[in-house]
Design an enzyme around this catalytic site. Structure first.
Site, PDB file in Angstrom:
ATOM      1  N   GLU A   1       0.826  -1.198   0.000  1.00 52.06           N
ATOM      2  CA  GLU A   1       0.000   0.000   0.000  1.00 52.06           C
ATOM      3  C   GLU A   1       0.855   1.241   0.000  1.00 52.06           C
ATOM      4  O   GLU A   1       2.016   1.220   0.393  1.00 52.06           O
ATOM      5  CB  GLU A   1      -0.905   0.000   1.212  1.00 52.06           C
ATOM      6  CG  GLU A   1      -0.148   0.049   2.507  1.00 52.06           C
ATOM      7  CD  GLU A   1      -1.041  -0.340   3.662  1.00 52.06           C
ATOM      8  OE1 GLU A   1      -1.025   0.371   4.666  1.00 52.06           O
ATOM      9  OE2 GLU A   1      -1.756  -1.350   3.542  1.00 52.06           O
TER      10      GLU A   1
ATOM     11  N   CYS B   1       3.659   8.312   0.396  1.00 54.58           N
ATOM     12  CA  CYS B   1       4.282   7.440   1.394  1.00 54.58           C
ATOM     13  C   CYS B   1       4.352   6.046   0.784  1.00 54.58           C
ATOM     14  O   CYS B   1       3.315   5.439   0.505  1.00 54.58           O
ATOM     15  CB  CYS B   1       3.406   7.461   2.643  1.00 54.58           C
ATOM     16  SG  CYS B   1       3.849   6.240   3.858  1.00 54.58           S
TER      17      CYS B   1
END
Ligand code: SAH
Length: 359
Positions: free
Chosen positions: A100, A113
């Site tokens: 993710e 991120c």
């Protein structure tokens, strides 16, 4: 490459090649040197996801590259959140693994991120990433690929990249540094080194090595406790690299790079958020050029603790500030999205997604 001759060569992730390496691949395909610059431009400036979109390349070069290299190291399997807000992408990799990434837009900033590993070996008690164990390292091209998925969604290159997704970046050192150099390339995505943050649970040899790279990347260290006893309970890695050794490595990082280290401290109710903890933390960090980010815990099912309440978080922050420590209380912008480490992947593993990534 040392794979046995009998096996066909694995496809190269083209986004994991440095500019020199790409030039070599183009040369081997019989292309003129300037062609590599054109390919680089398609990859990082125009950011295409189809070989056929590279219209100024000779068909023979396109065919040679597509036969040898993978152009889509990651596919967005699911996107959560609304445009303009924090969004989370579940990225599918070529072998079916998933990681993710989180996109955090702010005024004039586009922060992405990224994950550095599938799973994690370090098993911090409060972190969802380590709970499913470690699966594999990501390749550099898969990390750059995450930045590109973000760029596609945002229709602009990210301005900041933080290695704070799933995994421990300094446990996948070579690939992470390679990704940093590719992200940093001035003719590519051009994310400035000072706008790239590597976050670590405290791997001292990695910190020492990073200090010697001649790069100005930001170092963020996940601290979470002011004493060895409490830190070892929350973060088993502290048994290997206790606080004194870790802080010495941070001091050395600043001395060698001129960069101030950021410490991350997750506020966990009734665990590490008392005034005594704040005082002990201030004493521990006294004299060290640093800043402290305080982040309320993002609750994780298997960890039976909650986030500190607002009053305790404020008091903790003020206690540090009054002791002369540069401390900031952060509101977790990903909380509503389960954006804490590993949570999206953990959820998708219990609710399998239809289909897999495409080549
Ligand atoms: N392995 C690296 C980077 C990934 S974690 C590291 O440890 O720094 C990114 C940050 O999220 C770390 O500071 C980590 O401690 C923090 N984190 C993990 N789980 C969390 C949770 N449930 N709530 C708040 N922060 C968390």
């Amino acid at each position: 490459m040392d794979s046995p001759a009998a096996k066909p060569p694995a496809p190269l992730l083209i986004h994991g090649l440095t500019r020199d390496e790409l030039a070599r691949v183009c040369r081997e395909a019989g292309a003129q040197p300037y062609r590599a610059r054109q390919v680089w431009d398609w990859l990082y400036r125009k950011r295409v996801s189809e070989w056929d979109a590279m219209t100024n390349l000779p068909p023979a070069l396109r065919a040679a590259l597509s036969g040898r290299c993978l152009l889509r190291p990651a596919e967005a399997l699911r996107v959560e959140g609304r445009p303009g807000h924090t969004r989370k992408i579940l990225a599918g990799l070529a072998d079916g693994e998933q990681v993710e990434e989180v996109l955090i837009p702010a005024a004039r900033r586009r922060t992405v991120c990224v994950s550095s590993q599938v799973g994690c070996r370090f098993r911090c008690a409060f972190c969802a990433s380590g709970q499913a164990g470690f699966r594999r390292n990501l390749e550099a091209g898969e990390m750059v690929g995450q930045a590109l998925l973000a760029a596609r969604l945002l229709e602009a290159a990210p301005t900041h990249v933080v290695f704070m997704g799933v995994g421990e970046p300094l446990d996948n050192y070579d690939a992470v540094l390679r990704a940093v150099r590719i992200l940093n390339d001035a003719d590519g995505l051009a994310v400035g080194a000072r706008r790239i943050t590597i976050s670590t649970c405290g791997l001292v040899p990695g910190i020492a090595r990073l200090a010697g790279e001649g790069l100005q990347v930001e170092l963020s260290v996940s601290l979470h406790a002011p004493t060895d006893a409490l830190r070892a309970e929350l973060m088993p890695v502290n048994r290997r690299y206790p606080l004194a050794v870790l802080l010495e490595a941070c001091r050395d990082y600043t001395a060698r790079t001129g960069r101030i280290v950021t410490f991350e401290y997750t506020l966990i109710r009734g665990c590490n958020d008392a005034r005594e903890h704040a005082r002990a933390l201030a004493a521990l960090l006294k004299g060290l050029a640093c800043r402290v980010n305080l982040i309320p815990l993002s609750p994780v099912a298997e960890f039976g603790y909650a986030a500190s309440d607002a009053a305790a978080a404020r008091l903790f922050t003020e206690t540090l500030s009054r002791a002369g420590i540069n401390a900031t209380l952060r509101i977790s912008r990903g909380a509503s999205l389960d954006a804490a480490c590993g949570q999206l992947r953990a959820r998708s593993r219990s609710q399998p997604l239809p289909g897999g990534p495409r080549r």
